[in-house]
Design a protein around this motif. Structure first.
Motif, PDB file in Angstrom:
ATOM      1  N   SER A  38     -37.897  19.887  12.834  1.00 45.18           N
ATOM      2  CA  SER A  38     -37.193  20.729  13.935  1.00 45.18           C
ATOM      3  C   SER A  38     -35.622  20.241  14.642  1.00 45.18           C
ATOM      4  N   GLU A  39     -35.893  18.886  14.813  1.00 48.89           N
ATOM      5  CA  GLU A  39     -34.867  18.190  15.094  1.00 48.89           C
ATOM      6  C   GLU A  39     -33.720  18.113  14.226  1.00 48.89           C
ATOM      7  N   ASP A  40     -34.065  18.230  12.956  1.00 49.06           N
ATOM      8  CA  ASP A  40     -32.820  18.286  11.812  1.00 49.06           C
ATOM      9  C   ASP A  40     -32.099  19.758  11.897  1.00 49.06           C
ATOM     10  N   ILE A  41     -33.218  20.732  11.857  1.00 53.67           N
ATOM     11  CA  ILE A  41     -32.788  21.977  11.991  1.00 53.67           C
ATOM     12  C   ILE A  41     -31.816  22.361  13.129  1.00 53.67           C
ATOM     13  N   HIS A  42     -32.134  21.765  14.348  1.00 55.84           N
ATOM     14  CA  HIS A  42     -31.261  22.098  15.522  1.00 55.84           C
ATOM     15  C   HIS A  42     -30.076  21.320  15.199  1.00 55.84           C
ATOM     16  N   ARG A  43     -29.820  19.917  14.642  1.00 59.41           N
ATOM     17  CA  ARG A  43     -28.818  19.274  14.359  1.00 59.41           C
ATOM     18  C   ARG A  43     -27.695  19.822  13.669  1.00 59.41           C
ATOM     19  N   ARG A  44     -28.325  20.538  12.871  1.00 54.72           N
ATOM     20  CA  ARG A  44     -27.480  21.381  11.665  1.00 54.72           C
ATOM     21  C   ARG A  44     -26.948  22.622  12.358  1.00 54.72           C
ATOM     22  N   GLY A  45     -27.320  23.083  13.661  1.00 54.32           N
ATOM     23  CA  GLY A  45     -26.912  23.958  14.450  1.00 54.32           C
ATOM     24  C   GLY A  45     -27.747  25.439  14.102  1.00 54.32           C
ATOM     25  N   PHE A  46     -28.879  25.417  13.756  1.00 57.07           N
ATOM     26  CA  PHE A  46     -29.756  26.608  13.400  1.00 57.07           C
ATOM     27  C   PHE A  46     -30.680  26.925  14.407  1.00 57.07           C
ATOM     28  N   LYS A  47     -31.270  27.886  14.456  1.00 57.58           N
ATOM     29  CA  LYS A  47     -32.308  28.314  15.262  1.00 57.58           C
ATOM     30  C   LYS A  47     -33.601  27.988  14.556  1.00 57.58           C
ATOM     31  N   HIS A  48     -34.782  27.449  15.192  1.00 59.41           N
ATOM     32  CA  HIS A  48     -35.861  27.118  14.189  1.00 59.41           C
ATOM     33  C   HIS A  48     -37.100  28.162  14.837  1.00 59.41           C
ATOM     34  N   TRP A  49     -37.401  29.142  14.049  1.00 59.94           N
ATOM     35  CA  TRP A  49     -38.490  29.799  14.065  1.00 59.94           C
ATOM     36  C   TRP A  49     -39.706  29.641  13.326  1.00 59.94           C
ATOM     37  N   VAL A  50     -40.960  29.824  13.786  1.00 65.15           N
ATOM     38  CA  VAL A  50     -42.014  29.470  12.949  1.00 65.15           C
ATOM     39  C   VAL A  50     -42.956  30.222  12.710  1.00 65.15           C
ATOM     40  N   TYR A  51     -43.581  30.332  11.627  1.00 66.13           N
ATOM     41  CA  TYR A  51     -44.780  31.428  11.348  1.00 66.13           C
ATOM     42  C   TYR A  51     -46.030  30.935  10.934  1.00 66.13           C
ATOM     43  N   THR A  52     -47.117  31.449  10.923  1.00 64.52           N
ATOM     44  CA  THR A  52     -47.539  32.438  11.964  1.00 64.52           C
ATOM     45  C   THR A  52     -48.578  31.723  12.457  1.00 64.52           C
ATOM     46  N   ALA A  53     -48.176  31.862  13.909  1.00 62.72           N
ATOM     47  CA  ALA A  53     -49.104  30.988  14.726  1.00 62.72           C
ATOM     48  C   ALA A  53     -49.770  31.988  16.065  1.00 62.72           C
ATOM     49  N   ASN A  54     -51.320  31.899  15.993  1.00 60.10           N
ATOM     50  CA  ASN A  54     -52.091  32.898  16.613  1.00 60.10           C
ATOM     51  C   ASN A  54     -52.839  32.528  17.793  1.00 60.10           C
ATOM     52  N   HIS A  55     -52.583  31.112  18.079  1.00 63.24           N
ATOM     53  CA  HIS A  55     -53.779  30.596  19.165  1.00 63.24           C
ATOM     54  C   HIS A  55     -52.798  29.722  20.240  1.00 63.24           C
ATOM     55  N   PRO A  56     -53.503  29.629  21.291  1.00 61.53           N
ATOM     56  CA  PRO A  56     -52.651  28.950  22.470  1.00 61.53           C
ATOM     57  C   PRO A  56     -52.377  27.434  22.062  1.00 61.53           C
ATOM     58  N   ASP A  57     -53.251  26.696  21.280  1.00 63.43           N
ATOM     59  CA  ASP A  57     -52.946  25.059  20.966  1.00 63.43           C
ATOM     60  C   ASP A  57     -52.034  25.228  19.931  1.00 63.43           C
ATOM     61  N   GLU A  58     -51.693  26.082  19.108  1.00 58.60           N
ATOM     62  CA  GLU A  58     -50.664  26.158  18.130  1.00 58.60           C
ATOM     63  C   GLU A  58     -49.321  26.430  19.063  1.00 58.60           C
ATOM     64  N   TRP A  59     -49.202  27.618  19.866  1.00 55.88           N
ATOM     65  CA  TRP A  59     -48.029  27.543  20.560  1.00 55.88           C
ATOM     66  C   TRP A  59     -47.338  26.589  21.609  1.00 55.88           C
TER      67      TRP A  59
ATOM     68  N   THR B 224     -46.293  35.792  15.631  1.00 56.45           N
ATOM     69  CA  THR B 224     -47.433  35.864  15.799  1.00 56.45           C
ATOM     70  C   THR B 224     -47.974  37.060  15.629  1.00 56.45           C
ATOM     71  N   ASP B 225     -49.115  37.428  14.963  1.00 60.57           N
ATOM     72  CA  ASP B 225     -50.040  38.613  14.784  1.00 60.57           C
ATOM     73  C   ASP B 225     -50.593  39.233  16.217  1.00 60.57           C
ATOM     74  N   HIS B 226     -50.775  38.266  17.178  1.00 61.49           N
ATOM     75  CA  HIS B 226     -51.496  38.689  18.267  1.00 61.49           C
ATOM     76  C   HIS B 226     -50.344  38.650  19.656  1.00 61.49           C
ATOM     77  N   VAL B 227     -49.524  39.525  19.445  1.00 65.34           N
ATOM     78  CA  VAL B 227     -48.398  39.806  20.552  1.00 65.34           C
ATOM     79  C   VAL B 227     -48.906  39.633  22.034  1.00 65.34           C
ATOM     80  N   ASP B 228     -49.865  40.595  22.364  1.00 64.51           N
ATOM     81  CA  ASP B 228     -50.506  40.742  23.606  1.00 64.51           C
ATOM     82  C   ASP B 228     -51.094  39.573  24.138  1.00 64.51           C
TER      83      ASP B 228
END
Length: 236
Positions: free
Chosen positions: A187-208, A221-225
């Motif tokens: 994640s730090e490398d992604i940001h250092r290069r000037g990009f956003k870091h988006w992550v798939y697919t996380a569906n649980h609070p501990d993952e978020w 996430t599959d569980h938006v609500d």
């Protein structure tokens, strides 16, 4: 809480078909930051579906590339919807939120870009809210040549030795990485290069929570609500 919420495959939850107009409509009403859908260019038409075969979430059977236009048009999701088209999704979402369009098959970039340009010309709107992503980086490179101003999301299923270096030649907006191959260093490398870091697919609070802790910018996430409820609880 800083994580953006992107409705993965339209945000189906446990009760709506993925990549359906019904799921997308509900996600739009949830207040999420964005919608993600999957597009295939088949029989000169842009269909919204994830798998390379009919049958898991649709009626019908067979590999998509071997299906006729009639078979594809007659396929039905569990709620009776036909496979949506990219045009239908563009009309439904409008500019209400971010829209991440994932290209699934080769030689689709030209048709996707043409459809986006036609939509912009018809509505007089902007494409600033559109992000085009793919595991096929050749498709992203083609999109870069055709429409350099369009945001591009580089999809990565692993943690490469050179981290996010491949995104540089594609002038990416974001690196969209699998949460299983996601570290603070990545994640730090992604940001250092000037990009956003988006992550798939996380569906649980501990993952978020973990993704927020390592510095990710958005989560698919599959569980938006559930995610929105989690965020409200965290912010209260």
């Amino acid at each position: 809480m800083s994580l953006l919420c992107i409705a993965h495959r339209g945000g189906p939850g446990n009760d709506l078909p993925e990549n359906s107009l019904a799921a997308i409509t509900r996600a739009l009403n949830s207040g999420c930051s964005g919608i993600e859908v999957d597009v295939w260019h088949l029989q000169n038409k842009l269909y919204i579906t994830h798998d390379h075969r009919l049958g898991r979430v649709t009626s019908g059977s067979g590999a998509l590339w071997s299906c006729s236009r009639e078979q594809l048009d007659n396929a039905r999701l569990d709620n009776g919807e036909p496979l949506p088209t990219l045009q239908q999704v563009l009309e439904l979402v409008g500019e209400q939120c971010l829209l991440n369009i994932e290209i699934k098959n080769a030689n689709a970039a030209d048709a996707v870009i043409k459809t986006l340009q036609e939509q912009r010309a018809t509505t007089g709107g902007s494409l600033e809210h559109i992000i085009l992503s793919s595991f096929n980086h050749h498709e992203l490179f083609r999109a870069k040549r055709l429409l350099p101003s369009l945001k591009r999301g580089v999809l990565l299923a692993s943690e490469p030795l050179d981290y996010a270096a491949c995104a540089t030649s594609l002038a990416a907006y974001s690196c969209n990485t699998a949460q299983e191959a996601c570290s603070r260093a990545f994640s730090e490398d992604i940001h250092r290069r000037g990009f956003k870091h988006w992550v798939y697919t996380a569906n649980h609070p501990d993952e978020w929570q973990r993704l927020e802790d390592i510095g990710a910018d958005a989560v698919f996430t599959d569980h938006v609500d559930d995610f929105m409820a989690y965020r409200r609880a965290r912010e209260s």
